[in-house]
Scaffold this active site. Structure first.
Site, PDB file in Angstrom:
ATOM      1  CG  ASP A   1      -2.320   0.550   0.907  1.00 52.18           C
ATOM      2  OD1 ASP A   1      -2.403   1.761   0.703  1.00 52.18           O
ATOM      3  OD2 ASP A   1      -3.297  -0.225   0.872  1.00 52.18           O
TER       4      ASP A   1
ATOM      5  CG  ASP B   1      -4.763   2.057  18.380  1.00 51.93           C
ATOM      6  OD1 ASP B   1      -4.443   1.243  19.265  1.00 51.93           O
ATOM      7  OD2 ASP B   1      -5.939   2.244  18.033  1.00 51.93           O
TER       8      ASP B   1
ATOM      9  CG  HIS C   1      -5.369   3.732   0.886  1.00 56.92           C
ATOM     10  ND1 HIS C   1      -4.976   2.430   0.641  1.00 56.92           N
ATOM     11  CD2 HIS C   1      -6.656   3.815   0.473  1.00 56.92           C
ATOM     12  CE1 HIS C   1      -5.979   1.761   0.103  1.00 56.92           C
ATOM     13  NE2 HIS C   1      -7.015   2.581  -0.006  1.00 56.92           N
TER      14      HIS C   1
ATOM     15  CG  ASN D   1      -7.640  -5.604  25.737  1.00 56.48           C
ATOM     16  OD1 ASN D   1      -8.784  -5.233  25.959  1.00 56.48           O
ATOM     17  ND2 ASN D   1      -7.357  -6.837  25.337  1.00 56.48           N
TER      18      ASN D   1
ATOM     19  CE1 TYR E   1      -3.120 -10.352 -13.741  1.00 54.33           C
ATOM     20  CE2 TYR E   1      -3.044  -9.325 -11.566  1.00 54.33           C
ATOM     21  CZ  TYR E   1      -2.726  -9.310 -12.918  1.00 54.33           C
ATOM     22  OH  TYR E   1      -2.007  -8.269 -13.437  1.00 54.33           O
TER      23      TYR E   1
ATOM     24  CB  VAL F   1      -5.625 -13.906  -6.619  1.00 58.20           C
ATOM     25  CG1 VAL F   1      -6.249 -12.522  -6.475  1.00 58.20           C
ATOM     26  CG2 VAL F   1      -4.157 -13.793  -7.006  1.00 58.20           C
TER      27      VAL F   1
END
Length: 648
Positions: free
Chosen positions: A66, A75, A106, A119, A214, A219
């Site tokens: 990404d 976090d 993103h 937690n 694909y 995939v």
């Protein structure tokens, strides 16, 4: 105030035994709770990942391709706070940017859905929330959110070389790449054990997006649904869609100010759906690291829950095999029997329609407003209605629905199709149409350009129908079959006990419901659903109040249900006093494949509910595969905010 005790029970039978004790008012699962300052997103709840922990040290690594990863987001897991210099690694194929800085946000949003820390009293919770799943980051997209095929391919190679088992790719383009296809083929030929999870695309049409589309067993294409299981309008739909996950209103971690500041936000997209599936895949794989990618994929697909609005389809272009469910998938992976599961191929071979007489096939392609369409098929010779679809029965737009009807030969029929709005099904709002086949031969059709209604007739009383085609068109979907006819009225006799040999087809198990009524049989009703949540489940069978009319009588129902799927059985008493023991000694039991009942009851108030996995042999069911909820007499629990079937 309350005398309560926490117990760890070994199996479902132990749960049932405790539930039957007179000195036990309520037995329920000890749910995991979090601090109010930390939010559990709806998607994490929907896929039921909260109660399953990633197994540290399993070696199951996930990779995210990404825009990068905010390594300093409070976090998200990092290497310093968790004393593991290799917990998060990465690679950047471009000359600018760094994999551990996300100037776009993103990639960090995707990562939060997968691994946001639980937690810790802040932010949100991810699918694998205990900060122990190793991650590799491939910055296949730059800080602008764009990238190249070569850059993405380099990131994919980096993921594989790092030892990642699961790769999430919340990205895509309109065209396939020969280089990427060759790489996938090479991985398959080399026996590389990796599962690539990719977003189906946000075009809102039937086009293919890549890498999701694909044609590779490695995939999986992920569609997006809302919290009600409805396909998101933007989610692309086609025959490559394998599974669905929450992708509307997904809250997760992000970066701001070019990656220097950290926050949380809510986004929509198949990019948000994909990490739910990738996270669940890695989560369940960590419990069984010796399993193959093919087995993990089968567990995900076979245990997925088909939303009620899509009927009993095994697979469709909108949500694939259904919505991913972590608890179901883990149970099935532990069970290890995938013989009744769908294959990983893009399409499946459906079961044939069983009819010894003639077959009318009605094909309706809906427009953009499917709920406005209805139709009625009438036998003119006897002036009786044969079949119908009412307003609201169709819910999917631009979708072909197929109905098969078994009829006697030598009849004349009238087919009437209506549109509630008065503009037909074509062409102002979509391109709907209809076709009718008799024994495989076309007998009537329409372009959909009528106004309020259109009527077509075919056949003739007392004459032979068209000759059957060489092979009968199969049903468009596989659904559970029932030996209980819709017009059946239970006979007040005791039928023989079910045989240990199931009469159900491959991929199904026999569900046996045995009911002994009390002195007021008309007050009893029951429903069986294929579901992981009651509100969104698909009803398979049931009886309404008033169906039973003989007191102290035993009835036995046998129903074929899908193997290895989650189901919920609910029984109700209209007078809120159960089946036993105020007004007679009624009881009920439920069993599978002729085995001893796995649950029995009768001493409840308004209702009792049992959730179970339909395993062919449940002798070693784990406790989490069966959940029992009972509303005791005098205690009224609000299980659902709206139960539309409660009073029917």
């Amino acid at each position: 105030f309350m005398n309560a005790e926490v117990l760890k029970l070994p199996n479902a039978r132990a749960v049932a035994q405790w539930a039957e004790r007179d000195d036990v008012l309520i037995i329920e699962k000890d749910q995991k709770l979090t601090a109010f300052s930390e939010e559990v997103p709806d998607g994490i709840i929907m896929v039921e990942a909260l109660d399953i922990e990633y197994i540290a040290g399993s070696g199951v690594k996930a990779c995210i391709i990404d825009t990068g990863y905010a390594l300093e987001h409070p976090d998200l897991p990092n290497n310093d706070d968790y004393n593991n210099t290799n917990l998060v690694t990465g690679f950047n194929p471009y000359t600018t940017g760094r994999w551990f800085v996300d100037g776009n946000g993103h990639g960090t949003h995707v990562a939060g859905t997968m691994v946001a820390i639980g937690n810790n009293g802040i932010g949100v919770v991810g699918v694998a929330s205990n900060a122990s799943m190793p991650l590799h980051i491939g910055k296949g997209l730059d800080d602008s959110g764009g990238g190249s095929t070569s850059g993405v391919l380099d990131a994919m190679e980096s993921c594989v070389q790092s030892g990642a088992k699961v790769i999430n790719m919340s990205l895509g383009g309109a065209g396939p790449s020969a280089s990427v296809q060759t790489f996938l083929t090479q991985l398959e030929n080399d026996g590389t054990d990796v599962l690539i999870v990719a977003a189906a695309g946000n075009g809102g049409d039937a086009s293919y997006s890549f890498p999701a589309s694909y044609d590779s067993p490695l995939v999986m294409s992920v569609a997006a649904v809302d919290i009600n299981g409805e396909r998101a309008p933007f989610s692309q739909y086609n025959d490559q869609v394998d599974i669905a996950a929450p992708g509307v209103g997904v809250k997760s971690t992000v970066t701001t100010n070019s990656g220097t500041d950290f926050d949380y936000t809510t986004w929509d997209g198949t990019s948000m759906a994909s990490p739910h599936v990738a996270g669940v895949a890695a989560l369940i794989w960590s419990h069984h690291p010796s399993k193959s990618a093919a087995e993990v994929r089968s567990a995900l697909e076979c245990s997925a829950v088909m939303p009620e609005q899509y009927g009993n389809n095994v697979k469709n272009d909108f949500v694939g095999y259904g919505v991913v469910n972590a608890k179901n998938a883990l149970a099935l992976l532990e069970w290890g029997d995938f013989s009744g599961c769908p294959s990983s191929a893009p399409t499946m071979s459906p079961t044939p329609f069983d009819c010894s007489e003639d077959v009318i096939e009605i094909r309706i392609t809906t427009d953009l407003y499917p709920t406005e369409t209805a139709w009625f098929l009438t036998d003119i010779c006897s002036n009786t209605e044969v079949a119908e679809k009412l307003l609201g029965d169709y819910t999917l737009s631009n979708y072909e629905y197929i109905t098969l009807i078994c009829v006697p030969p030598g009849r004349e029929y009238s087919f009437k199709i209506t549109d509630e709005f008065g503009d037909g099904i074509c062409c102002n709002f979509g391109d709907g149409s209809y076709n009718i086949l008799y024994n495989g031969e076309p007998v009537a059709s329409g372009s959909g350009t009528f106004a309020v209604e259109e009527i077509k007739t075919f056949g003739q009383c007392g004459t032979s129908p068209p000759s059957p085609a060489p092979s009968l068109a199969p049903q468009s979907s596989i659904g559970p079959t029932s030996s209980h006819s819709p017009t059946y009225s239970p006979a007040p006799t005791v039928t023989s006990s079910p045989s240990s040999t199931s009469s159900c087809s491959s991929g199904q198990v026999e569900f046996i419901f045995t009911l002994t009524t009390d002195n007021y049989p008309e007050e009893t009703k029951w429903i069986l659903k294929e579901a992981f949540k009651w509100q969104t489940g698909t009803k398979i069978a049931g009886e309404s109040f008033g169906a039973y009319n003989s007191s102290q009588t035993t009835y036995i129902e046998t129903i074929c249900i899908k193997k290895n799927k989650s189901h919920i059985f609910r029984i109700n008493d209209k007078a809120n006093d159960g089946l036993c023991c105020d007004h007679g000694n009624g009881e009920y039991s439920i069993a599978l494949n002729g085995q001893e009942p796995f649950h029995s009851g009768g001493n409840f108030g308004k209702k009792e509910q049992v959730k179970f996995m339909a395993f062919p042999d449940y002798s070693d069911m784990q406790a989490f595969t069966i959940e029992i909820e009972r509303e005791p007499k005098g205690v009224y629990l609000d299980w659902t905010s709206k139960d539309e079937e409660e009073n029917s």
